[in-house]
Write an enzyme that holds these catalytic residues in place. Structure first.
Site, PDB file in Angstrom:
ATOM      1  CE  LYS A 169      -5.207  -3.470  11.545  1.00  0.00           C
ATOM      2  NZ  LYS A 169      -4.111  -4.443  11.348  1.00  0.00           N
ATOM      3  NE  ARG A 177       6.273  -2.011  11.234  1.00  0.00           N
ATOM      4  CZ  ARG A 177       6.338  -3.292  10.880  1.00  0.00           C
ATOM      5  NH1 ARG A 177       7.240  -3.705  10.013  1.00  0.00           N
ATOM      6  NH2 ARG A 177       5.509  -4.174  11.410  1.00  0.00           N
TER       7      ARG A 177
HETATM    8  N1  BES Z   1      -1.975  -2.887  15.172  1.00  0.00           N
HETATM    9  C1  BES Z   1      -1.526  -3.893  14.278  1.00  0.00           C
HETATM   10  C2  BES Z   1      -1.024  -5.148  14.987  1.00  0.00           C
HETATM   11  C3  BES Z   1      -2.047  -5.902  15.796  1.00  0.00           C
HETATM   12  C4  BES Z   1      -2.700  -6.971  15.234  1.00  0.00           C
HETATM   13  C5  BES Z   1      -2.286  -5.591  17.111  1.00  0.00           C
HETATM   14  C6  BES Z   1      -3.613  -7.690  15.966  1.00  0.00           C
HETATM   15  C7  BES Z   1      -3.209  -6.301  17.863  1.00  0.00           C
HETATM   16  C8  BES Z   1      -3.865  -7.364  17.286  1.00  0.00           C
HETATM   17  C9  BES Z   1      -0.384  -3.351  13.431  1.00  0.00           C
HETATM   18  O1  BES Z   1      -0.444  -2.009  13.126  1.00  0.00           O
HETATM   19  C10 BES Z   1      -0.422  -4.088  12.124  1.00  0.00           C
HETATM   20  O2  BES Z   1      -1.385  -3.928  11.419  1.00  0.00           O
HETATM   21  N2  BES Z   1       0.636  -4.845  11.836  1.00  0.00           N
HETATM   22  C11 BES Z   1       0.717  -5.566  10.631  1.00  0.00           C
HETATM   23  C12 BES Z   1       2.124  -5.434  10.135  1.00  0.00           C
HETATM   24  C13 BES Z   1       2.343  -6.004   8.740  1.00  0.00           C
HETATM   25  C14 BES Z   1       1.532  -5.217   7.720  1.00  0.00           C
HETATM   26  C15 BES Z   1       3.803  -5.970   8.420  1.00  0.00           C
HETATM   27  C16 BES Z   1       0.389  -7.019  10.925  1.00  0.00           C
HETATM   28  O3  BES Z   1       0.774  -7.529  11.968  1.00  0.00           O
HETATM   29  O4  BES Z   1      -0.310  -7.628  10.118  1.00  0.00           O
HETATM   30 MN    MN Z   2      -1.611  -1.604  11.400  1.00  0.00          MN
END
Ligand code: BES
Ligand code: MN
Ligand code: ZN
Length: 498
Positions: free
Chosen positions: A257, A331
Site C-alpha cells: 500500500k 478474502r
Molecule cells: N483492508 C483493505 C480494505 C480497506 C481499505 C479497509 C480501506 C478499510 C479501508 C483490503 O485488504 C484491501 O487492501 N483491499 C484491496 C483489494 C484490491 C487489491 C482488490 C482494495 O480495496 O484496494
Molecule cells: Mn489488503
C-alpha cells in the site's frame, strides 16, 4: 472506568447533574426554569444531540434534546445519550429524566445507556496525560421496575461489548500482533464463560488452512485462528456462526500500500473485533441459540519469503486461489474461516470484514455493504441493523461477474477487474460457504473506522457491528421459525395435488 447505570424512580438529590431529556415541542412551549430568550440566545431548540446547561442550586442542570416528539427513536435517544456522555465526563454522578414519547420505555433506556457509555468512550492506553472520564454513576429516573432495570442492563452490556471491540481496533498493530490478539481475546472469552480454542501455526498448517498461511508468509510472527463458542442451557434456536476478518495490520504484502493507504490499517481486524465484542456479551444476553465464532488472525507484511504475486494457495475446502494481488488478503484468510464455519454445520453464517476500498467508494464511510445468498437471512440482518442503528445497504452478488476471477492456473484468482470490487470480493467469499447454508457478508471497510466524533461514534475504531450481531443472536429464533415455515411451504409445493 466502568459506569454503574441504574433505573430509579426519581432524580437523585445528591447527583452532581440533573438532566432532562426534552422534545422540540417541550422547548417551544417554554420551560418554567428558564427564559425562552436564554434558550434562543444559545440556539437551543431541542434538536437531537443538542445540550443546554446552567448552574442550579449547586448542581448543573441540563436540557438534552431528542427532537420532535413523533420522530423520537432509538437513534435519537442514543444521540442524546452520547452528547450527555461526552459533556458529563468530568462529573461522577448524574441523574437523567426521560420524557414521555412514543418510543417505549425499554428501548428508550437501552439507547440512552448505550449513548452515554459510547459517547464518553476514550482510548487512553498511550496518553501520558490523558484524563479518564470520571463518570461512575448514572441514575435513570422514571421507574425502578424490573423491565426498566433489565433494559438498562442490556444497554450497558451492549455498550461494553462495543467498547471492547473499539479497544482492540485502537490498539496498534505492532502491539496487538496476531498471538497477542488471540491471547487477549481468549482471556476475555474464558472470563465470560465461553469455550475457547486458539489454533496456533502448527494446528493451522495441519488443518490445511492455506489462505491464512499464505497471507502470514511475509510476517515475522505466527498466525492464529480463534474459535469461541457460546452454548445455552437449552439450545432451542439452532446454531449461528460468526466470522470476522482479523488482519491486525495490512501493509498490503508485496503489492504494498502507499504510506497514506496504510495509516489506518490497524483497523483491518475490525470485523474480528466486532465478533469478539459480541461474543463477550453472550452470557449476559443469553440467547437460546448456539453461537460459534471464527476469527483468523495475522498481519499482511512483506518479509523475504512473503507470498509472491502468482503464487497459488490451497484453501481448507480444497479450492485453489492464484494470488495476483497480495493486498486482496482478507478474502484469503476468510476463505479458510468460512470453510471451517461451514463444517460446523450452522443454520446461518454472517461474516464481518474491512474488505474493500471499493465498498467505501460505493457507500461512503458510515454504511456497510451487505451481500448474501438467502433472502430470509438478508432480511433478518437488515432488521437487526434497523434496531441497532448500524446502517447496511444490500448489494448484489451477480453470478456472471464470477468470470472476472477465472484463473488459467488455479480454480480462481483473488481479484477481478477494477470496477465493482466489493461485489467480486463477495463472490469470492461465496465460493467457500458450503451449499445450502444461509450466509451474509458485511463489508465494513467504511464504518469500522471514523475520522471524527459524531453521536455515539468516537474517532478511531468504532466497534461497528457489535450491536447488530447481538441483536441477530437474540432474535435468531425468529429467523429459524421463518425458515421452517418456508421449508414446509416448499415441501407441500412439491407434493402432487389432491
Ligand atoms: N483492508 C483493505 C480494505 C480497506 C481499505 C479497509 C480501506 C478499510 C479501508 C483490503 O485488504 C484491501 O487492501 N483491499 C484491496 C483489494 C484490491 C487489491 C482488490 C482494495 O480495496 O484496494
Ligand atoms: Mn489488503
Ligand atoms: Zn485488508
Amino acid at each position: 472506568m466502568q459506569i454503574s447505570f441504574r433505573a430509579v424512580r426519581v432524580l437523585p438529590k445528591r447527583a452532581k447533574a440533573h438532566i432532562w431529556i426534552v422534545t422540540s415541542e417541550t422547548v417551544a412551549a417554554g420551560l418554567p426554569q428558564i427564559s425562552p430568550r436564554d434558550l434562543e440566545n444559545d440556539d437551543f431548540s431541542g434538536k437531537a444531540g443538542q445540550l443546554y446547561t446552567w448552574p442550579n442550586e449547586g448542581r448543573i442542570a441540563v436540557l438534552a434534546g431528542v427532537g420532535p416528539r413523533a420522530a423520537v427513536d432509538s437513534d435519537k435517544m442514543r444521540r442524546a445519550g452520547a452528547a450527555i456522555g461526552r459533556r458529563m465526563a468530568k462529573q461522577n454522578w448524574i441523574g437523567v429524566d426521560l420524557p414521555d414519547v412514543e418510543l417505549d420505555g425499554a428501548a428508550s433506556r437501552r439507547a440512552l445507556v448505550e449513548g452515554i457509555a459510547l459517547g464518553g468512550y476514550k482510548f487512553l492506553a498511550y496518553k501520558s496525560e490523558g484524563e479518564p472520564a470520571k463518570l461512575s454513576r448514572v441514575d435513570i429516573a422514571g421507574g425502578a421496575g424490573a423491565a426498566n432495570a433489565e433494559a438498562v442492563e442490556l444497554g450497558k452490556a451492549v455498550a461494553e461489548a462495543q467498547m471492547l471491540a473499539r479497544d482492540f481496533v485502537n490498539e496498534p498493530g505492532g502491539t496487538l500482533t496476531a498471538p497477542e490478539f488471540a491471547d487477549r481475546a481468549a482471556a476475555v472469552g474464558r472470563d465470560r464463560g465461553l469455550s475457547v480454542k486458539v489454533w496456533d501455526e502448527t494446528a493451522i498448517a495441519d488443518a490445511g488452512l492455506g489462505g491464512i498461511l499464505g497471507v502470514n508468509r511475509g510476517s515475522a510472527l505466527p498466525p492464529r485462528l480463534l474459535e469461541l463458542a457460546y452454548d445455552p442451557p437449552e439450545p432451542a434456536n439452532g446454531t449461528l456462526a460468526l466470522v470476522g476478518k482479523g488482519i491486525v495490520f495490512d501493509a498490503g504484502g508485496l503489492s504494498i500500500k502507499t504510506g497514506q493507504g496504510m495509516m489506518t490499517m490497524k483497523c483491518d481486524m475490525g470485523g474480528g473485533a466486532a465478533v469478539i465484542g459480541a461474543m463477550s456479551a453472550m452470557s449476559r444476553i443469553a440467547p437460546a441459540a448456539r453461537i460459534r465464532a471464527f476469527v483468523p488472525m495475522t498481519d499482511n507484511m512483506l518479509g523475504g519469503d512473503a507470498t509472491r504475486p502468482g503464487d497459488v494457495l490451497k484453501i481448507r475446502n480444497g479450492k485453489t486461489i492464484e494470488v495476483l494481488n497480495t493486498d486482496a488478503e482478507g478474502r484469503l484468510i476468510l476463505a479458510d474461516a468460512l470453510s471451517l464455519a461451514s463444517e460446523s454445520e450452522p443454520d446461518a453464517i454472517i461474516d464481518l470484514a474491512t474488505l474493500t476500498g471499493a465498498c467505501m467508494v460505493a457507500l461512503g464511510p458510515k454504511i456497510a455493504g451487505l451481500m448474501g445468498n438467502d433472502d430470509d437471512w438478508i432480511e433478518a440482518v437488515k432488521l437487526a441493523s434497523e434496531v441497532s442503528g448500524e446502517r447496511v445497504w444490500h448489494l448484489p452478488l451477480p453470478a456472471d461477474y464470477s468470470k472476472q476471477f477465472e484463473s488459467s492456473v488455479a480454480d480462481m484468482k483473488n481479484i477481478g477487474t477494477p470496477h465493482g470490487g466489493a461485489l467480486t470480493a463477495g463472490l469470492i467469499l461465496q465460493e467457500f460457504v458450503a451449499e445450502g447454508i444461509p450466509w451474509v457478508h458485511l463489508d465494513i471497510a467504511g464504518p469500522a473506522w471514523s475520522d471524527s466524533d459524531e453521536a455515539e461514534i468516537t474517532k478511531g475504531g468504532t466497534g461497528f457491528g457489535v450491536r447488530l450481531l447481538i441483536e441477530l443472536a437474540k432474535n435468531f429464533g425468529h429467523f429459524r421459525r421463518q425458515q421452517s415455515v418456508g421449508e414446509r411451504a416448499d415441501d407441500s409445493a412439491g407434493q402432487p395435488a389432491g
